[in-house]
Design a protein around this motif. Structure first.
Motif, PDB file in Angstrom:
ATOM      1  N   GLY B 142       0.819  -1.211   0.000  1.00 33.97           N
ATOM      2  CA  GLY B 142       0.000   0.000   0.000  1.00 33.97           C
ATOM      3  C   GLY B 142       0.848   1.255   0.000  1.00 33.97           C
ATOM      4  N   GLU B 143       2.148   1.098   0.066  1.00 31.10           N
ATOM      5  CA  GLU B 143       3.048   2.259   0.097  1.00 31.10           C
ATOM      6  C   GLU B 143       3.305   2.760  -1.325  1.00 31.10           C
ATOM      7  OE1 GLU B 143       6.369   0.397   1.886  1.00 31.10           O
ATOM      8  OE2 GLU B 143       5.446   0.321   3.884  1.00 31.10           O
ATOM      9  N   PRO B 144       3.674   4.023  -1.444  1.00 34.16           N
ATOM     10  CA  PRO B 144       3.980   4.520  -2.803  1.00 34.16           C
ATOM     11  C   PRO B 144       5.270   3.890  -3.336  1.00 34.16           C
ATOM     12  CG  PRO B 144       4.410   6.220  -1.161  1.00 34.16           C
ATOM     13  CD  PRO B 144       3.791   5.086  -0.421  1.00 34.16           C
ATOM     14  N   PHE B 145       5.415   3.928  -4.648  1.00 37.60           N
ATOM     15  CA  PHE B 145       6.638   3.394  -5.269  1.00 37.60           C
ATOM     16  C   PHE B 145       7.819   4.274  -4.892  1.00 37.60           C
ATOM     17  CE2 PHE B 145       3.387   1.710  -8.174  1.00 37.60           C
ATOM     18  CZ  PHE B 145       3.767   0.378  -8.212  1.00 37.60           C
ATOM     19  N   THR B 146       8.893   3.634  -4.440  1.00 39.79           N
ATOM     20  CA  THR B 146      10.094   4.402  -4.098  1.00 39.79           C
ATOM     21  C   THR B 146      10.936   4.618  -5.350  1.00 39.79           C
ATOM     22  OG1 THR B 146      11.393   2.429  -3.735  1.00 39.79           O
ATOM     23  CG2 THR B 146      10.194   3.303  -1.810  1.00 39.79           C
ATOM     24  N   LYS B 147      11.961   5.433  -5.198  1.00 44.08           N
ATOM     25  CA  LYS B 147      12.885   5.683  -6.296  1.00 44.08           C
ATOM     26  C   LYS B 147      13.532   4.363  -6.748  1.00 44.08           C
ATOM     27  CE  LYS B 147      16.850   8.579  -7.015  1.00 44.08           C
ATOM     28  NZ  LYS B 147      17.893   9.263  -6.282  1.00 44.08           N
ATOM     29  N   GLU B 148      13.875   3.528  -5.754  1.00 42.30           N
ATOM     30  CA  GLU B 148      14.515   2.238  -6.074  1.00 42.30           C
ATOM     31  C   GLU B 148      13.528   1.326  -6.815  1.00 42.30           C
ATOM     32  OE1 GLU B 148      14.626   3.589  -2.935  1.00 42.30           O
ATOM     33  OE2 GLU B 148      16.687   4.320  -3.202  1.00 42.30           O
ATOM     34  N   ASP B 149      12.261   1.348  -6.330  1.00 41.87           N
ATOM     35  CA  ASP B 149      11.234   0.536  -7.012  1.00 41.87           C
ATOM     36  C   ASP B 149      11.155   0.931  -8.486  1.00 41.87           C
ATOM     37  OD1 ASP B 149      10.548  -0.648  -4.628  1.00 41.87           O
ATOM     38  OD2 ASP B 149       8.825   0.663  -4.242  1.00 41.87           O
ATOM     39  N   LYS B 150      11.130   2.238  -8.699  1.00 41.88           N
ATOM     40  CA  LYS B 150      10.985   2.729 -10.073  1.00 41.88           C
ATOM     41  C   LYS B 150      12.179   2.332 -10.938  1.00 41.88           C
ATOM     42  CE  LYS B 150       8.043   6.596  -8.771  1.00 41.88           C
ATOM     43  NZ  LYS B 150       7.988   8.040  -8.528  1.00 41.88           N
ATOM     44  N   ALA B 151      13.343   2.313 -10.330  1.00 40.77           N
ATOM     45  CA  ALA B 151      14.545   1.892 -11.083  1.00 40.77           C
ATOM     46  C   ALA B 151      14.435   0.418 -11.463  1.00 40.77           C
ATOM     47  CB  ALA B 151      15.791   2.141 -10.237  1.00 40.77           C
ATOM     48  N   VAL B 152      13.918  -0.383 -10.533  1.00 38.61           N
ATOM     49  CA  VAL B 152      13.753  -1.822 -10.820  1.00 38.61           C
ATOM     50  C   VAL B 152      12.725  -1.997 -11.938  1.00 38.61           C
ATOM     51  CG1 VAL B 152      12.867  -4.006  -9.888  1.00 38.61           C
ATOM     52  CG2 VAL B 152      14.403  -2.601  -8.503  1.00 38.61           C
ATOM     53  N   ILE B 153      11.603  -1.281 -11.809  1.00 39.16           N
ATOM     54  CA  ILE B 153      10.550  -1.388 -12.840  1.00 39.16           C
ATOM     55  C   ILE B 153      11.111  -0.974 -14.201  1.00 39.16           C
ATOM     56  CG2 ILE B 153       8.331  -0.424 -13.617  1.00 39.16           C
ATOM     57  CD1 ILE B 153       7.621  -0.155 -10.578  1.00 39.16           C
ATOM     58  N   GLN B 154      11.863   0.099 -14.196  1.00 40.74           N
ATOM     59  CA  GLN B 154      12.435   0.589 -15.454  1.00 40.74           C
ATOM     60  C   GLN B 154      13.360  -0.451 -16.094  1.00 40.74           C
ATOM     61  OE1 GLN B 154      15.122   3.955 -15.288  1.00 40.74           O
ATOM     62  NE2 GLN B 154      13.898   4.983 -16.844  1.00 40.74           N
ATOM     63  N   ALA B 155      14.185  -1.064 -15.259  1.00 35.43           N
ATOM     64  CA  ALA B 155      15.132  -2.069 -15.776  1.00 35.43           C
ATOM     65  C   ALA B 155      14.379  -3.266 -16.350  1.00 35.43           C
ATOM     66  CB  ALA B 155      16.068  -2.513 -14.658  1.00 35.43           C
ATOM     67  N   MET B 156      13.348  -3.698 -15.620  1.00 36.59           N
ATOM     68  CA  MET B 156      12.606  -4.867 -16.108  1.00 36.59           C
ATOM     69  C   MET B 156      11.783  -4.521 -17.342  1.00 36.59           C
ATOM     70  SD  MET B 156      11.554  -6.681 -12.538  1.00 36.59           S
ATOM     71  CE  MET B 156      11.488  -8.342 -13.092  1.00 36.59           C
ATOM     72  N   ALA B 157      11.201  -3.316 -17.332  1.00 39.72           N
ATOM     73  CA  ALA B 157      10.393  -2.883 -18.480  1.00 39.72           C
ATOM     74  C   ALA B 157      11.268  -2.782 -19.730  1.00 39.72           C
ATOM     75  CB  ALA B 157       9.738  -1.546 -18.180  1.00 39.72           C
ATOM     76  N   ARG B 158      12.512  -2.396 -19.536  1.00 34.55           N
ATOM     77  CA  ARG B 158      13.447  -2.302 -20.665  1.00 34.55           C
ATOM     78  C   ARG B 158      13.597  -3.670 -21.345  1.00 34.55           C
ATOM     79  NH1 ARG B 158      16.294   2.253 -21.494  1.00 34.55           N
ATOM     80  NH2 ARG B 158      16.293   3.116 -19.397  1.00 34.55           N
TER      81      ARG B 158
END
Lengths: 104, 421
Positions: B142-158
């Motif tokens: 339920g927490e917002p996405f952190t900067k690290e989360d977004k980096a992980v998402i970006q890497a996987m989305a790539r």
């Protein structure tokens, strides 16, 4: 597909216990999710996922479990994760799964 | 706490490693996308999400995999050109829904995205092209996405973007290969039609031998078929047959159509046609080699008594030997102004008798074998019947003549294939 994988399930009244096996991956996970959804649609009130033999839950396993949680939340079915190892329980807690299920 | 952090890192890194493997090695595209979505959602425990591929041509987003979005979630969505531009401007970074209200796309789909509690989208951009979009719901915490989360998402989305891009490239490659194949087929047909048209034009000049070039093409083709040559080689021989007399286009019509046996001077003029034919055909880039040689040497004989160069046996190009046999066979089996066609039995005997002196024996054998197959019914194609007429094929004793000819001949040398160029 994947019909060769046998998922042990025990149905007792409106409670179903599903045994996750030693490694929760896509192959076994999708079968588990299907079986869980079947029970939820069948009116099961308590769904127990037993991790007695589970050593590793990877990201695919977590995604599968989230699918189970999501399906259960739409039918007022409570989900219990039982006999979870310390490592897996820490993982579930860290990822927030424990906010949606009861650990036993 | 440190131990927990470490465990989370291991979990995330193994998801990253798995997604790399998945994209690099999975042959089943649909399965690869589904598994990748599992890995992306599971790595950070994101409750729901979907992966859509963008079709540049249809300006459409099509969902390839969804999790937890329900049956009422639209599986395709149209995208305006301006949307595409906006996504490209955003680049491959996350767009949180709360910040995206300005984008036209969100204004159109806001209701459904709100209802499905989509919190973030990530455009998939590869080589400056929008190839898809990843839609993600909230985290299980339920927490917002952190900067690290977004980096992980970006890497996987790539990784997912690269997978979709590869698939698009393969589809484009296959489409172009099919287009080329059709283009080639079209050109091949045009070439064949042109060659046939030429053959008809050549035959028009000679009213007594109407259809001669076309028939020589067909007979040459039959001989090559009997020799079990490859399809393109058979086509090459047929073309050589169709065009073998192209040099006659420059010979006086009065000589070609003379209703009598022509004199020495006229004969000399007529005999120039192989060389002229060669000169005409040589500059043309034929898909098959040796077509000009067939025109030049189709009047040569194995014993060296032919023209224009008096070549002997192995000096004569193989394709010319085939066309020579087909040409002579047609000359013997069609009416000429000064003589009627000869009975079929006689023609067979003539070919048999001249095998080794005028004709290559293995070619006579192959040709006779082809005729025999049709006479006995082994070959039902009626190819000779159509070219020679049914009555001609029913000559008494023909089967025996053919068998005698075949028994009396042995191939004198191994078959040589023409080169196709």
């Amino acid at each position: 597909m994947n019909t060769s994988i046998e998922i042990p399930i025990r149905d007792e009244g409106d409670t179903a216990t599903i045994y996750a096996g030693d490694y929760l991956n896509k192959l076994s996970g999708e079968k588990i999710e299907r079986e869980c959804r079947k029970r939820i649609e069948g009116g099961c009130k308590t769904l127990v996922v037993n991790f007695r033999e589970t050593e590793i839950v990877n990201s695919i396993g977590v995604s599968i479990l989230l699918g189970v949680i999501d399906a259960a939340s739409q039918s007022d079915t409570s989900v219990i994760f039982s006999e979870v190892s310390k490592d897996t329980s820490q993982l579930f807690e860290m990822l927030g799964l424990t906010k949606h299920v009861v650990l036993q | 706490m440190q131990e927990q952090q470490q465990q989370k890192l291991i979990h995330t890194f193994s998801a990253l490693a798995d997604i790399g493997q998945e994209v690099a090695h999975k042959n089943n595209f649909q399965e690869m996308i589904q598994t990748s979505l599992h890995l992306l959602l599971g790595s950070l425990a994101i409750m729901r999400g979907g992966v859509a591929r963008y079709s540049k041509f249809g300006h459409e987003l099509n969902f390839l995999a969804v999790r937890g979005l329900g049956d009422d979630f639209p599986l395709s969505a149209s995208l305006e050109m301006s949307d595409e531009r906006e996504f490209l401007n955003t680049g491959m970074s996350d767009i949180e829904l709360s910040q995206a209200k300005m984008l036209a796309f969100f204004q159109r789909y806001q209701k459904v995205l709100d209802r499905k509690r989509i919190e973030m989208i990530m455009p998939l951009i590869v080589r400056d092209q929008l190839v898809g979009i990843v839609f993600l719901g909230e985290k299980a915490t339920g927490e917002p996405f952190t900067k690290e989360d977004k980096a992980v998402i970006q890497a996987m989305a790539r990784h997912i973007g690269v997978g979709i891009h590869q698939r698009n490239l393969m589809a484009e490659l296959n489409r172009r290969a099919e287009e080329n194949r059709q283009l080639y087929e079209g050109m091949r047909m045009t070439y064949k039609d042109t060659v046939r048209a030429f053959a008809t034009a050549i035959d028009c000049k000679d009213k007594y031998t109407e259809g001669h070039s076309v028939r020589v093409g067909r007979y040459s083709e039959i001989i090559a078929e009997e020799l079990e040559w490859k399809e393109e080689e058979i086509e090459g021989v047929a073309v050589a047959g169709y065009l073998h007399d192209v040099g006659k286009l420059t010979v006086e019509k009065t000589i070609i159509n003379a209703p009598y046996r022509i004199n020495a001077k006229e004969s000399k003029e007529l005999n120039k046609h192989p060389g002229v034919g060669y000169e005409i055909l040589l500059p043309i880039q034929h898909p098959y080699a040796d077509v000009p040689l067939a025109a030049k040497y189709h009047h040569e004989r194995l014993d060296g008594r032919g023209y224009p160069d008096g070549l002997k046996d192995n000096e004569i190009p193989y394709i010319a030997k085939i066309v020579s046999l087909a040409d002579s066979f047609d000359a013997m089996t069609t009416d000429r102004p000064y003589k009627r066609r000869r009975p079929f039995n006689e023609v067979i005997e003539d070919m048999h008798r001249n095998a080794g002196t005028q004709f290559a024996p293995e070619l006579v054998r192959a040709f006779c074998s082809g005729i025999l197959k049709e006479v006995t019914g082994e070959n039902k194609s009626r190819r000779f019947r159509r070219l020679l007429g049914p009555e001609y094929m029913e000559a008494e004793g023909l089967e025996m003549s053919l068998k005698d000819a075949l028994n009396g001949m042995n191939a004198t040398k191994p078959l040589t294939l023409i080169a196709s160029g």
